[in-house]
Scaffold this motif. Structure first.
Motif, PDB file in Angstrom:
ATOM      1  N   VAL A 174      -7.461 -29.660 -35.128  1.00  0.00           N
ATOM      2  CA  VAL A 174      -6.508 -28.991 -35.918  1.00  0.00           C
ATOM      3  C   VAL A 174      -5.409 -29.678 -36.498  1.00  0.00           C
ATOM      4  CG1 VAL A 174      -4.842 -27.014 -35.389  1.00  0.00           C
ATOM      5  CG2 VAL A 174      -7.208 -26.919 -34.508  1.00  0.00           C
ATOM      6  N   PHE A 175      -5.020 -29.640 -37.446  1.00  0.00           N
ATOM      7  CA  PHE A 175      -3.807 -30.235 -37.940  1.00  0.00           C
ATOM      8  C   PHE A 175      -2.672 -29.503 -38.760  1.00  0.00           C
ATOM      9  CE2 PHE A 175      -7.341 -32.993 -38.278  1.00  0.00           C
ATOM     10  CZ  PHE A 175      -7.182 -34.162 -37.893  1.00  0.00           C
ATOM     11  N   PHE A 176      -1.371 -29.891 -38.539  1.00  0.00           N
ATOM     12  CA  PHE A 176      -0.444 -29.052 -39.253  1.00  0.00           C
ATOM     13  C   PHE A 176       0.099 -29.659 -40.438  1.00  0.00           C
ATOM     14  CE2 PHE A 176      -0.758 -27.727 -34.979  1.00  0.00           C
ATOM     15  CZ  PHE A 176      -0.677 -26.279 -34.645  1.00  0.00           C
ATOM     16  N   VAL A 177       0.281 -28.899 -41.510  1.00  0.00           N
ATOM     17  CA  VAL A 177       0.992 -29.611 -42.703  1.00  0.00           C
ATOM     18  C   VAL A 177       2.058 -28.396 -43.267  1.00  0.00           C
ATOM     19  CG1 VAL A 177      -0.902 -30.739 -43.557  1.00  0.00           C
ATOM     20  CG2 VAL A 177      -0.749 -28.672 -44.400  1.00  0.00           C
ATOM     21  N   PHE A 178       2.904 -28.833 -44.184  1.00  0.00           N
ATOM     22  CA  PHE A 178       3.810 -27.966 -44.514  1.00  0.00           C
ATOM     23  C   PHE A 178       3.584 -26.765 -45.024  1.00  0.00           C
ATOM     24  CE2 PHE A 178       6.083 -32.195 -43.966  1.00  0.00           C
ATOM     25  CZ  PHE A 178       7.237 -31.903 -43.348  1.00  0.00           C
ATOM     26  N   ASN A 179       2.500 -26.618 -46.053  1.00  0.00           N
ATOM     27  CA  ASN A 179       2.322 -25.554 -46.791  1.00  0.00           C
ATOM     28  C   ASN A 179       0.826 -25.471 -47.362  1.00  0.00           C
ATOM     29  OD1 ASN A 179       2.105 -27.302 -48.958  1.00  0.00           O
ATOM     30  ND2 ASN A 179       4.076 -26.869 -49.552  1.00  0.00           N
ATOM     31  N   GLY A 180       0.554 -24.502 -48.019  1.00  0.00           N
ATOM     32  CA  GLY A 180      -1.044 -24.220 -48.269  1.00  0.00           C
ATOM     33  C   GLY A 180      -1.460 -24.999 -49.310  1.00  0.00           C
ATOM     34  N   THR A 181      -0.657 -25.336 -50.158  1.00  0.00           N
ATOM     35  CA  THR A 181      -0.976 -26.172 -51.258  1.00  0.00           C
ATOM     36  C   THR A 181      -1.628 -27.791 -50.693  1.00  0.00           C
ATOM     37  OG1 THR A 181       0.138 -25.323 -52.873  1.00  0.00           O
ATOM     38  CG2 THR A 181      -0.380 -27.438 -53.459  1.00  0.00           C
ATOM     39  N   ALA A 182      -0.847 -28.100 -49.690  1.00  0.00           N
ATOM     40  CA  ALA A 182      -1.068 -29.162 -49.225  1.00  0.00           C
ATOM     41  C   ALA A 182      -2.440 -29.441 -48.209  1.00  0.00           C
ATOM     42  CB  ALA A 182       0.111 -29.832 -48.331  1.00  0.00           C
ATOM     43  N   ALA A 183      -2.415 -28.102 -47.366  1.00  0.00           N
ATOM     44  CA  ALA A 183      -3.591 -27.754 -46.703  1.00  0.00           C
ATOM     45  C   ALA A 183      -4.886 -28.022 -47.501  1.00  0.00           C
ATOM     46  CB  ALA A 183      -3.468 -26.763 -46.067  1.00  0.00           C
ATOM     47  N   ASN A 184      -4.907 -27.007 -48.740  1.00  0.00           N
ATOM     48  CA  ASN A 184      -5.979 -27.234 -49.693  1.00  0.00           C
ATOM     49  C   ASN A 184      -6.310 -28.501 -49.942  1.00  0.00           C
ATOM     50  OD1 ASN A 184      -6.677 -24.303 -49.250  1.00  0.00           O
ATOM     51  ND2 ASN A 184      -5.420 -23.641 -50.788  1.00  0.00           N
ATOM     52  N   ALA A 185      -5.450 -29.176 -50.768  1.00  0.00           N
ATOM     53  CA  ALA A 185      -5.730 -30.416 -51.379  1.00  0.00           C
ATOM     54  C   ALA A 185      -6.097 -31.536 -50.465  1.00  0.00           C
ATOM     55  CB  ALA A 185      -4.383 -30.703 -52.135  1.00  0.00           C
ATOM     56  N   LEU A 186      -5.357 -31.524 -49.386  1.00  0.00           N
ATOM     57  CA  LEU A 186      -5.894 -32.526 -48.632  1.00  0.00           C
ATOM     58  C   LEU A 186      -7.105 -32.254 -47.699  1.00  0.00           C
ATOM     59  CD1 LEU A 186      -2.359 -33.212 -46.884  1.00  0.00           C
ATOM     60  CD2 LEU A 186      -3.411 -34.791 -48.739  1.00  0.00           C
ATOM     61  N   ALA A 187      -7.497 -30.976 -47.518  1.00  0.00           N
ATOM     62  CA  ALA A 187      -8.738 -30.804 -46.845  1.00  0.00           C
ATOM     63  C   ALA A 187      -9.670 -31.091 -48.117  1.00  0.00           C
ATOM     64  CB  ALA A 187      -8.721 -29.119 -46.544  1.00  0.00           C
ATOM     65  N   LEU A 188      -9.497 -30.531 -49.071  1.00  0.00           N
ATOM     66  CA  LEU A 188     -10.551 -30.886 -50.467  1.00  0.00           C
ATOM     67  C   LEU A 188     -10.899 -32.391 -50.185  1.00  0.00           C
ATOM     68  CD1 LEU A 188      -9.668 -28.082 -52.645  1.00  0.00           C
ATOM     69  CD2 LEU A 188     -11.886 -28.249 -51.226  1.00  0.00           C
ATOM     70  N   ALA A 189      -9.727 -33.173 -50.392  1.00  0.00           N
ATOM     71  CA  ALA A 189      -9.914 -34.471 -50.418  1.00  0.00           C
ATOM     72  C   ALA A 189     -10.870 -35.236 -49.477  1.00  0.00           C
ATOM     73  CB  ALA A 189      -8.445 -35.213 -50.344  1.00  0.00           C
ATOM     74  N   GLN A 190     -11.104 -34.522 -48.260  1.00  0.00           N
ATOM     75  CA  GLN A 190     -11.839 -35.044 -47.452  1.00  0.00           C
ATOM     76  C   GLN A 190     -13.256 -34.841 -47.588  1.00  0.00           C
ATOM     77  OE1 GLN A 190      -9.690 -36.900 -45.343  1.00  0.00           O
ATOM     78  NE2 GLN A 190     -10.827 -36.413 -43.636  1.00  0.00           N
ATOM     79  N   ASN A 227       2.153 -14.949 -42.956  1.00  0.00           N
ATOM     80  CA  ASN A 227       1.803 -14.139 -42.041  1.00  0.00           C
ATOM     81  C   ASN A 227       3.245 -14.226 -41.095  1.00  0.00           C
ATOM     82  OD1 ASN A 227       0.421 -14.161 -38.620  1.00  0.00           O
ATOM     83  ND2 ASN A 227      -0.524 -12.747 -40.047  1.00  0.00           N
ATOM     84  N   GLY A 228       4.265 -15.047 -41.224  1.00  0.00           N
ATOM     85  CA  GLY A 228       5.422 -14.845 -40.618  1.00  0.00           C
ATOM     86  C   GLY A 228       6.089 -16.183 -40.133  1.00  0.00           C
ATOM     87  N   LEU A 229       5.560 -17.059 -40.520  1.00  0.00           N
ATOM     88  CA  LEU A 229       6.326 -18.539 -40.142  1.00  0.00           C
ATOM     89  C   LEU A 229       7.347 -18.763 -41.464  1.00  0.00           C
ATOM     90  CD1 LEU A 229       3.364 -21.007 -39.008  1.00  0.00           C
ATOM     91  CD2 LEU A 229       5.121 -19.409 -37.645  1.00  0.00           C
ATOM     92  N   ALA A 230       8.094 -19.688 -41.131  1.00  0.00           N
ATOM     93  CA  ALA A 230       8.927 -20.286 -42.133  1.00  0.00           C
ATOM     94  C   ALA A 230       8.215 -21.529 -42.833  1.00  0.00           C
ATOM     95  CB  ALA A 230      10.232 -20.841 -41.496  1.00  0.00           C
ATOM     96  N   VAL A 231       7.791 -22.058 -42.160  1.00  0.00           N
ATOM     97  CA  VAL A 231       6.845 -23.391 -42.691  1.00  0.00           C
ATOM     98  C   VAL A 231       5.736 -23.619 -41.907  1.00  0.00           C
ATOM     99  CG1 VAL A 231       8.389 -24.879 -41.657  1.00  0.00           C
ATOM    100  CG2 VAL A 231       7.447 -25.601 -43.744  1.00  0.00           C
ATOM    101  N   GLY A 232       4.662 -24.132 -42.303  1.00  0.00           N
ATOM    102  CA  GLY A 232       3.619 -24.982 -41.524  1.00  0.00           C
ATOM    103  C   GLY A 232       2.330 -24.200 -41.602  1.00  0.00           C
ATOM    104  N   ASP A 233       1.365 -24.585 -42.441  1.00  0.00           N
ATOM    105  CA  ASP A 233       0.074 -23.926 -42.466  1.00  0.00           C
ATOM    106  C   ASP A 233      -0.841 -25.018 -41.649  1.00  0.00           C
ATOM    107  OD1 ASP A 233       0.764 -21.770 -43.786  1.00  0.00           O
ATOM    108  OD2 ASP A 233       0.059 -22.438 -45.646  1.00  0.00           O
ATOM    109  N   CYS A 234      -2.003 -24.470 -41.198  1.00  0.00           N
ATOM    110  CA  CYS A 234      -2.631 -25.611 -40.371  1.00  0.00           C
ATOM    111  C   CYS A 234      -4.226 -25.643 -40.789  1.00  0.00           C
ATOM    112  CB  CYS A 234      -3.215 -25.210 -38.855  1.00  0.00           C
ATOM    113  SG  CYS A 234      -4.188 -24.073 -38.334  1.00  0.00           S
ATOM    114  N   ILE A 235      -4.691 -26.816 -40.694  1.00  0.00           N
ATOM    115  CA  ILE A 235      -6.081 -27.258 -41.159  1.00  0.00           C
ATOM    116  C   ILE A 235      -7.020 -27.231 -39.901  1.00  0.00           C
ATOM    117  CG2 ILE A 235      -7.428 -28.815 -42.625  1.00  0.00           C
ATOM    118  CD1 ILE A 235      -4.398 -29.585 -43.607  1.00  0.00           C
TER     119      ILE A 235
END
Ligand SMILES: *Cc1c(COP(=O)(O)O)cnc(C)c1O
Length: 356
Positions: free
Chosen positions: A68-84, A218-226
């Motif tokens: 499990v990893f945390f990043v700032f937002n959903g765009t980063a989560a998607n793009a970085l996960a897809l880069a893997q 869902n209710g955070l200010a920042v931080g989606d997870c992968i």
């Protein structure tokens, strides 16, 4: 506590339907954020007890030994996960309406170093096994991109959901063609709430290799997870996160807020509430002349055809929402804090404007 006051004030605040990100941070997450802040100094970059606990709790939610990893937002989560999952000459299969295709300014292409997105415009923003099969087999040989990943959005960009059976069918096609399966779960909680199944049934039991689990809407200010269910895929991922400027030095303030969502199932309660508000809105809207639903309401969104003059009348009454599809296809998003009285005021305004 400070958040109690905030919550009371919110009852008189104007709420809107433009996006589920129009809402702020939820009280449970804010309380944990404040508590972590008040705890004094702590180690940076995720080497702290809140982050350790949040990772363990998320893994427990999926009943798996996942990374499990945390990043700032959903765009980063998607793009970085897809880069893997993708090399620069690979292709990524997704829906034509998907956030990765339409709303990330080319971040998936950029962070994969050039992978091409191949899309299908199948109904209700849901890919079908046939569409995936067709895209996966369109090309072969070194003159073409080589598909390497399938990206599914759950809940979809039209507020619909994939059932566990549908996910398993899609991932079976992906497997047959050697594709890894990514899930954009910016609204994963809403899908779980609607389907009433275990998070594992919509992910690792359904062939999903990596999930971008949204916390912000869902209710955070920042931080989606992968969440990597296939841990072999997360090799050196922390370097990718750091290089992208997504490694938060005060990680505990994000992970503590995540603990607030996870405590006692707040994430699910927030999603259930947002979904219920969307249901209430849809039920009222179908009785308004000049309105027709475009998609079944299966998450926290209502997609409806609203006649242009009715849209104008609603906007003149200070309502904010997007016209997404053509001139009449509108999107109305409900949030974890959308109040029933907000829905009822909107419906009353819509009914009055339709009669005028
Ligand atoms: C909101 C959203 C995201 C993440 O968007 P950010 O603004 O980068 O946080 C990703 N996917 C979908 C489907 C979304 O709705």
């Amino acid at each position: 506590m400070a958040w109690t006051v905030l919550h009371d004030e919110r009852s008189t605040m104007r709420q809107q339907f433009a996006s589920d990100n129009n809402a702020g941070i939820c009280p449970a997450a804010l309380a944990r954020f404040i508590e972590a802040n008040d705890a004094g100094h702590a180690a940076g970059y995720g080497e702290d007890r809140w982050t350790r606990q949040a990772r363990e709790r998320i893994a427990a939610l999926f009943e798996a030994d996942c990374d499990v990893f945390f990043v700032f937002n959903g765009t980063a989560a998607n793009a970085l996960a897809l880069a893997q999952l993708c090399r620069p000459y690979n292709a990524l299969i997704g829906h034509a309406f998907s956030h990765v295709e339409t709303d990330e300014a080319g971040a998936p292409e950029f962070f994969t170093g050039g992978a091409k997105l191949m899309t299908a415009g199948t109904p209700l923003a849901k890919l079908t096994p046939e569409a995936v099969e067709s895209l996966a087999t369109r090309y072969s040989g070194p003159h073409h991109v080589k598909p390497a990943a399938l990206s599914l959005t759950q809940a979809t960009e039209l507020g619909t959901v994939y059932t566990p059976v549908q996910l398993r069918e899609l991932s079976a096609v992906a497997r047959r063609h050697g594709l890894k399966v990514h899930m954009d779960g910016a609204r994963f909680a809403n899908a779980v709430a609607r389907l009433g199944c275990a998070p594992a049934d919509l992910t690792r039991h359904a062939g999903v290799d990596v999930l971008c689990f949204g916390g912000v809407k869902n209710g955070l200010a920042v931080g989606d997870c992968i969440v990597f269910f296939d841990r072999a895929l997360s090799d050196e991922f922390l370097w990718r996160i750091k290089q992208a400027g997504q490694l938060n030095s005060k990680m505990r303030l994000v992970s503590a807020a995540w603990l607030g969502l996870l405590d006692g199932g707040v994430w699910l309660a927030n999603a259930r509430h947002a979904n219920a508000m969307a249901d209430r809105l849809a039920t009222g809207l179908i009785d308004v002349p000049g309105v027709r639903l475009i998609a079944p309401v299966e998450a926290n969104a209502v997609f409806a055809e609203i006649a242009p003059d009715l849209q104008a009348a609603l906007r003149a009454r200070d309502w904010q929402f997007y016209t997404f599809l053509g001139a009449t296809g509108c999107r109305l998003m409900c949030s974890w804090d959308t109040q029933a009285s907000t829905i009822d005021r909107f419906l009353a305004d819509a009914a009055a404007a339709a009669r005028a």
